[in-house]
Write an enzyme that holds these catalytic residues in place. Structure first.
Site, PDB file in Angstrom:
ATOM      1  CE  LYS A  75     -30.899  23.238  27.763  1.00  0.00           C
ATOM      2  NZ  LYS A  75     -29.652  23.336  26.809  1.00  0.00           N
ATOM      3  CB  SER A 150     -30.329  26.400  24.859  1.00  0.00           C
ATOM      4  OG  SER A 150     -29.401  25.027  24.924  1.00  0.00           O
ATOM      5  CB  SER A 174     -26.136  25.117  25.363  1.00  0.00           C
ATOM      6  OG  SER A 174     -26.455  25.462  24.122  1.00  0.00           O
TER       7      SER A 174
END
Length: 455
Positions: A75, A150, A174
């Site tokens: 990420k 996310s 997330s």
């Protein structure tokens, strides 16, 4: 191909690190335009590292880690030395990290190759991956649908076979939400089991870092690399007598009927494997969104305080709305939420005196279409952001490990997932239950996932 099969293939010289890395980089180049799973693809550094590892393997030099030459991704809120780390933002679009995050160092030591940095919601502020600067992440099952967030780019990359695993973060869901949306495995470990050093914070009392993988066996290997605990070798051969707590409120309310039916079948499948279903009462769960929102919103305002002073105009509208809410939270409300968090954590831990694992749906609904802001239940509507974290955020508050595991497919051919939660530091119990379910009930699911998302 699983991670275990890849590493075995390297040992048997069936293929080489350069060959596998080039294959994944080719996939990324071709299909990232379709899914938008990466903000940055690190072609040069990945291939250079693959050549270095291949040379040591050919000369039989040095120790080979359990992720030797396994291509993974991170990420884009996780620092990777010498590489662009944008946090999904315009403010940090040209930021080059000067050090590796702790999680990156550990996986490098175990031989993992970094293919690149995954797309995400700006600074992790939302549960979708509709990024205003780098575009939305699209779901590999159907690109009309969102990948969740996310850590959406991480889940999409794994589901589409662009990366064999990815590392995401989870503050209200997330990791688990995008894993559920994309039909892969996502684990939020026990709070602080994996250090957050080098990861851009959102809410330091709620943030977790953890892996997203295609299979439970892959998850076991990545977790063994991250924690030096032998997850891949410690699983039992069955789950007979395992007591699974089934909440009789909150987690069965405000739920899509198709998701409810698939969830109920998964519980029945666990019974067939020898597990015992135990009704449990969790009335405190109804407060979880309010508590998580108060804590996270207050802390994110503090975390971004200096950037807000100098660069407010460079944030997206969603971020600006969050900062407005942050300023309205009083110190009393924040402290009260922290106290409730402490009580909630104790209450969840108490449940494990009579059960081993809790099972809930990961999401109340299947993933929504890109751009949708509300979920329509027919008789009522709910904001997508609230709906998607309704079943997950409690366990960020309490810090208990929680895993999202596929358990079925809707009539529209979109994945549905089960959430399994164990007591603190009992990831082995969690992963063994998931492994047994996968072994007996996910073969058809994996075949369909591969047929829809493989290239």
């Amino acid at each position: 191909m699983t991670i275990e099969e890849l590493v075995k293939g390297y040992k048997n010289q069936e293929y080489s690190p350069v060959e596998i890395t080039n294959k994944h980089l080719d996939q990324c180049r071709i299909y990232n335009a379709e899914y938008n799973a990466f903000i940055t693809i690190c072609e040069e550094s990945a291939l250079s590292e693959a050549k270095r590892i291949e040379a040591t393997m050919m000369n039989n030099r040095g120790e080979h880690g359990i992720l030797q030459a396994v291509p993974i991704s991170y990420k884009d809120s996780i620092d990777t030395k010498g590489m662009r780390t944008t946090n999904g933002s315009l403010i940090h679009k040209n930021r080059i990290a000067t050090e590796d995050a702790n999680v990156v160092k550990v996986l490098k030591e175990n031989g993992a190759l970094n293919l690149g940095k995954n797309n995400m919601y700006e600074y992790g502020f939302g549960i979708t991956s509709d990024n205003p600067f780098y575009g939305p992440v699209k779901n590999p099952w159907n690109t009309d649908y969102m990948a969740g967030g996310s850590s959406g780019g991480s889940a999409a990359a794994v589901a589409a076979n662009l990366s064999m695993a990815s590392i995401g973060t989870d503050t209200a869901g997330s990791i688990r939400v995008p894993a559920a949306c994309c039909g892969v495995i996502g684990l939020k470990p026990t709070y602080n089991l994996i250090p957050m050093y080098g990861v851009m914070p959102l809410s330091w009392t709620l943030d977790h870092v953890g892996p997203i993988t295609k299979t439970v066996s892959d998850l076991n290997i990545v977790m063994e690399a991250l924690t030096k605990r032998p997850y891949k070798k410690s699983g039992k051969e069955d789950i007979k007598g395992l007591k699974i707590g089934v909440p009789d409120q909150h987690f069965n309310e405000g739920i899509n009927e198709e998701v409810r039916e698939i969830y109920q079948k998964a519980l029945e499948d666990f019974e067939r494997l020898g597990a015992e279903l135990v009704a449990i009462n969790m009335p405190f769960a109804t407060e979880s969104i309010d508590i998580a929102t108060t804590i996270a919103t207050a802390e994110v305002g503090y975390t971004h305080n200096e950037l807000i002073k100098t660069s407010l105009d460079l944030y997206g509208e969603g971020a600006k709305e969050t900062f407005d809410k942050s300023r309205s939270i009083s110190s009393f409300e924040y402290i009260e939420a922290l106290k409730k968090r402490e009580i909630m954590s104790h209450k969840v831990s108490e449940l494990y005196e009579s059960i081993d694992v809790i099972a809930t749906p990961t999401l109340p609904v299947p993933t929504t279409k890109l751009g949708e802001s509300e979920v329509d239940f027919g008789h009522s509507k709910e904001k997508v952001g609230d709906c998607m974290i309704r079943y997950t955020c409690l366990f960020d508050i309490t810090g208990h490990p929680a895993l999202s595991l596929p358990c079925g497919i809707t009539n529209d051919s979109m994945p549905v997932s089960l959430q399994l939660i164990s007591n603190h530091y009992q990831e082995d119990v969690l992963m063994n239950a998931a492994h047994m379910y996968e072994k007996y009930y996910l073969n058809d699911f994996y075949q369909l996932r591969n047929s829809l998302t493989s290239h």
